[in-house]
Design a protein around this motif. Structure first.
Motif, PDB file in Angstrom:
ATOM      1  N   MET A   1       0.842  -1.190   0.000  1.00 38.91           N
ATOM      2  CA  MET A   1       0.000   0.000   0.000  1.00 38.91           C
ATOM      3  C   MET A   1       0.880   1.243   0.000  1.00 38.91           C
ATOM      4  O   MET A   1       1.938   1.272   0.640  1.00 38.91           O
ATOM      5  CB  MET A   1      -0.882   0.016   1.257  1.00 38.91           C
ATOM      6  CG  MET A   1      -1.849   1.192   1.305  1.00 38.91           C
ATOM      7  SD  MET A   1      -2.840   1.197   2.822  1.00 38.91           S
ATOM      8  CE  MET A   1      -1.598   1.627   4.027  1.00 38.91           C
ATOM      9  N   SER A   2       0.453   2.275  -0.712  1.00 38.99           N
ATOM     10  CA  SER A   2       1.183   3.542  -0.707  1.00 38.99           C
ATOM     11  C   SER A   2       0.184   4.671  -0.874  1.00 38.99           C
ATOM     12  O   SER A   2      -0.902   4.491  -1.424  1.00 38.99           O
ATOM     13  CB  SER A   2       2.227   3.577  -1.827  1.00 38.99           C
ATOM     14  OG  SER A   2       1.590   3.484  -3.090  1.00 38.99           O
ATOM     15  N   ARG A  22       9.649   7.765   4.679  1.00 37.42           N
ATOM     16  CA  ARG A  22       8.751   8.535   5.554  1.00 37.42           C
ATOM     17  C   ARG A  22       9.221   9.989   5.624  1.00 37.42           C
ATOM     18  O   ARG A  22      10.404  10.242   5.904  1.00 37.42           O
ATOM     19  CB  ARG A  22       8.731   7.935   6.954  1.00 37.42           C
ATOM     20  CG  ARG A  22       7.518   8.317   7.789  1.00 37.42           C
ATOM     21  CD  ARG A  22       7.607   7.641   9.142  1.00 37.42           C
ATOM     22  NE  ARG A  22       6.351   7.657   9.863  1.00 37.42           N
ATOM     23  CZ  ARG A  22       6.239   7.444  11.166  1.00 37.42           C
ATOM     24  NH1 ARG A  22       7.342   7.197  11.887  1.00 37.42           N
ATOM     25  NH2 ARG A  22       5.075   7.471  11.759  1.00 37.42           N
ATOM     26  N   GLN A  65       2.731   3.262   4.995  1.00 40.56           N
ATOM     27  CA  GLN A  65       1.654   2.588   5.703  1.00 40.56           C
ATOM     28  C   GLN A  65       0.653   3.531   6.354  1.00 40.56           C
ATOM     29  O   GLN A  65      -0.413   3.097   6.783  1.00 40.56           O
ATOM     30  CB  GLN A  65       2.250   1.685   6.805  1.00 40.56           C
ATOM     31  CG  GLN A  65       3.243   0.658   6.299  1.00 40.56           C
ATOM     32  CD  GLN A  65       2.592  -0.320   5.330  1.00 40.56           C
ATOM     33  OE1 GLN A  65       1.449  -0.727   5.530  1.00 40.56           O
ATOM     34  NE2 GLN A  65       3.319  -0.708   4.290  1.00 40.56           N
ATOM     35  N   GLU A  66       0.993   4.812   6.442  1.00 42.05           N
ATOM     36  CA  GLU A  66       0.123   5.708   7.197  1.00 42.05           C
ATOM     37  C   GLU A  66       0.320   7.159   6.756  1.00 42.05           C
ATOM     38  O   GLU A  66       1.421   7.589   6.423  1.00 42.05           O
ATOM     39  CB  GLU A  66       0.430   5.583   8.692  1.00 42.05           C
ATOM     40  CG  GLU A  66      -0.491   6.399   9.585  1.00 42.05           C
ATOM     41  CD  GLU A  66      -0.133   6.258  11.057  1.00 42.05           C
ATOM     42  OE1 GLU A  66      -1.022   5.895  11.840  1.00 42.05           O
ATOM     43  OE2 GLU A  66       1.035   6.520  11.417  1.00 42.05           O
ATOM     44  N   THR A 140      -5.557  10.291  11.127  1.00 38.34           N
ATOM     45  CA  THR A 140      -4.688   9.245  10.604  1.00 38.34           C
ATOM     46  C   THR A 140      -5.446   8.444   9.553  1.00 38.34           C
ATOM     47  O   THR A 140      -6.646   8.191   9.687  1.00 38.34           O
ATOM     48  CB  THR A 140      -4.209   8.300  11.716  1.00 38.34           C
ATOM     49  OG1 THR A 140      -5.344   7.700  12.349  1.00 38.34           O
ATOM     50  CG2 THR A 140      -3.404   9.051  12.767  1.00 38.34           C
ATOM     51  N   GLY A 142      -4.921   4.821   7.531  1.00 38.29           N
ATOM     52  CA  GLY A 142      -4.105   3.619   7.534  1.00 38.29           C
ATOM     53  C   GLY A 142      -4.530   2.610   6.497  1.00 38.29           C
ATOM     54  O   GLY A 142      -5.071   2.965   5.437  1.00 38.29           O
ATOM     55  N   ALA A 143      -4.317   1.355   6.808  1.00 30.59           N
ATOM     56  CA  ALA A 143      -4.613   0.264   5.884  1.00 30.59           C
ATOM     57  C   ALA A 143      -6.071   0.302   5.448  1.00 30.59           C
ATOM     58  O   ALA A 143      -6.982   0.543   6.250  1.00 30.59           O
ATOM     59  CB  ALA A 143      -4.305  -1.070   6.556  1.00 30.59           C
ATOM     60  N   GLY A 144      -6.285   0.077   4.151  1.00 31.59           N
ATOM     61  CA  GLY A 144      -7.630   0.095   3.617  1.00 31.59           C
ATOM     62  C   GLY A 144      -8.258   1.468   3.606  1.00 31.59           C
ATOM     63  O   GLY A 144      -9.484   1.602   3.560  1.00 31.59           O
ATOM     64  N   ASN A 145      -7.411   2.490   3.684  1.00 31.11           N
ATOM     65  CA  ASN A 145      -7.878   3.885   3.717  1.00 31.11           C
ATOM     66  C   ASN A 145      -8.799   4.166   4.904  1.00 31.11           C
ATOM     67  O   ASN A 145      -9.707   5.001   4.828  1.00 31.11           O
ATOM     68  CB  ASN A 145      -8.587   4.266   2.413  1.00 31.11           C
ATOM     69  CG  ASN A 145      -7.641   4.293   1.229  1.00 31.11           C
ATOM     70  OD1 ASN A 145      -6.429   4.401   1.393  1.00 31.11           O
ATOM     71  ND2 ASN A 145      -8.191   4.179   0.021  1.00 31.11           N
TER      72      ASN A 145
END
Length: 535
Positions: A1-2, A22, A65-66, A140, A142-145
């Protein structure tokens, strides 16, 4: 993911490489950078870290990742984001994420809120799908938007409840000394420009600068002529031995300057996705720049403060106050720009947002809870999105700004004071006048719309209320005041004749309500098309 890199349009953003993948972007006070970098090295951005950082800033952390978006407690520099099938997009300019003109997609509830309040509440904006980071919040992704919003600072009252004059003076003075000293260290002798009114807030700043011997100070005042407020401002500057400029507002000059391509750019910049552009001192700052009356690297120092954000003060004297009553007071106070607000106060999303807000602050019906709820909604919504958003004016003309009376220590000190102090500006009025007299040896009042005593005004109101004429009388007075406003606010109205504006205000409308309507209809400026197709 990016995640796609943020689209940051302002040249003042500073970028720091944290790791190979980062990065940290920071806008505003450069002294915030090191604390944010240290937090990232130690594990990440948390509420505890952000609560300890003073100053005005915004920040974006971008990694594989975030994503983390940070707004300071004033929403000093707005940040926006969208989350959709195309991924997550982040920018400091809402227009980078939204269509304009023929491509504009509006949020109907937001437009209605804006029409009645001059700003959009919560995380929504005038653009469908575009969200804003709220004051004192970090977001924030994160994963899966997955998006999570975290409020790290809100206005809260402690158990200190200081109420004696000497104690209140000491707490407030210590906090102001901390924020002003920190700011003056940053200013380092640069010219400070104070928009000096006939009131209290700007006077306190000018008094402080005289107390500490800061010499490179310019005050300015503006209006349609040498009104009582202008004369008071001139007298204050003279007593303090500081430079003072007066910008006289003339209708032909205002109207000519307002309908120009340059002003269209100002409107696009200053609305920040969710706010009515603040026009009050736009012409004066433009004049100062054109006449070369302030330095290019000057810092503007308006008197916006945490003091005085309470409204509907009598609610504090009630035996008990329900959540529903607090919600209705918020709706009645903030959504009152148009003659009739029934439609906006019925918006399900808005009512739910206020209910969620009361849950967030833990509303329990106590006097302190009533005070905190009404003040904090005002601070988070109107103060940050309309009053503080007026800083876009200074930025547009290339200047820096600072709000030391809203910075961390003053913000926290206000929460240590008793509700008898924070419910109104009575203590504060005496405090500013005492400091002014100590420096100048003079007693000088403050500007008020009326020279009639408060007692006499209340007596007249009581009679009019009994016979059912109070509302009509107040609307008539307001309509006449608008026609001859000392700031020429009626001159910024382009869609109504003077007679039509008078009748509109007589029905309960306001100049800001008319501004909001013309802004959304793209009739404020003939060169600006944000929400309608080019003709």
């Amino acid at each position: 993911m990016s995640f796609a890199a943020p689209v940051l349009t302002r040249s003042q953003w500073r970028v720091h490489t944290i790791t190979e993948t980062r990065s940290l972007w920071v806008f505003g006070d450069p002294r915030c950078d090191e604390e944010l970098r240290r937090a990232l090295d130690d594990g990440g951005i948390t509420g505890d870290v952000l609560r300890g950082i003073p100053g005005h800033y915004a920040a974006v952390v971008h990694g594989p990742q975030e994503l983390v978006l940070v707004a300071d407690p004033l929403r000093s520099f707005p940040l926006f984001y969208t989350v959709g099938d195309g991924g997550v997009r982040v920018s400091d300019d809402a227009l980078e994420l939204a269509g304009t003109g023929a491509d504009y997609v509006g949020d109907a509830d937001s437009r209605l809120e804006f029409l009645h309040a001059g700003y959009v509440a919560g995380r929504n904006t005038l653009y469908a799908g575009v969200r804003q980071v709220q004051a004192g919040e970090f977001v924030t992704v994160g994963a899966g938007n997955a998006v999570a919003a975290h409020v790290y600072r809100r206005l809260e009252y402690t158990d200190s409840a200081i109420r004696d004059q000497d104690g209140v003076d000491a707490v407030f003075s210590a906090a102001l000394e901390t924020t002003m000293s920190r700011f003056l260290e940053y200013a380092d002798g640069r010219q400070l420009v104070v928009p000096l009114s006939g009131g209290l807030d700007s006077r306190l700043l000018s008094v402080y600068l005289r107390e500490v011997g800061y010499e490179n100070v310019v005050n300015f005042t503006y209006g349609t002529g040498r009104t009582r407020e202008v004369l008071i401002s001139e007298a204050v500057a003279a007593a303090l031995g500081q430079r003072w400029h007066f910008c006289e507002y003339r209708e032909d000059s205002i109207r000519r300057a307002w309908d120009s391509p340059e002003t269209a750019e100002f409107i696009r910049y200053a609305h920040a996705g969710a706010s009515l552009p603040h026009v009050q001192d736009w012409y004066a700052v433009r004049w100062l720049r054109q006449e070369g009356l302030v330095d290019d690297d000057a810092i503007f120092l308006p008197g916006h403060t945490i003091v005085g954000n309470m409204h509907d003060e009598p609610v504090l004297d009630e035996d008990s106050t329900s959540r529903e009553r607090i919600r209705d007071l918020i709706l009645g106070y903030h959504y009152a720009l148009q003659p009739n607000n029934r439609e906006v106060t019925s918006i399900v999303r808005l009512r739910a947002a206020i209910d969620s807000f009361l849950d967030e602050v833990g509303y329990d019906g106590s006097v302190t809870a009533r005070l905190a709820a009404l003040e904090y909604w005002n601070v988070r919504e109107r103060q940050t999105k309309y009053i503080n958003n007026s800083m876009r004016n200074y930025e547009f003309f290339g200047y820096e700004w600072a709000l030391p009376m809203l910075d961390r220590e003053v913000y926290l000190a206000w929460g240590e004071l008793h509700p008898d102090i924070t419910r109104n500006r009575d203590w504060y009025r005496g405090y500013v006048n005492r400091r002014y007299a100590a420096v100048t040896g003079e007693e000088l009042g403050t500007f008020a719309a009326s020279t009639v005593s408060a007692g006499k005004r209340q007596a007249v109101k009581s009679v009019l209320r009994r016979i059912g004429l109070l509302g009509a009388a107040e609307r008539t007075i307001t309509a006449r005041t608008v026609q001859n406003h000392p700031m020429g606010f009626n001159w910024f109205v382009t869609g109504k004749s003077p007679a039509e504006l008078y009748r509109y205000v007589l029905r309960g409308g306001t100049p800001l309500g008319e501004y909001a309507d013309e802004f959304l209809m793209d009739t404020w400026n003939s060169h600006c098309r944000l929400f309608t197709p080019v003709r």
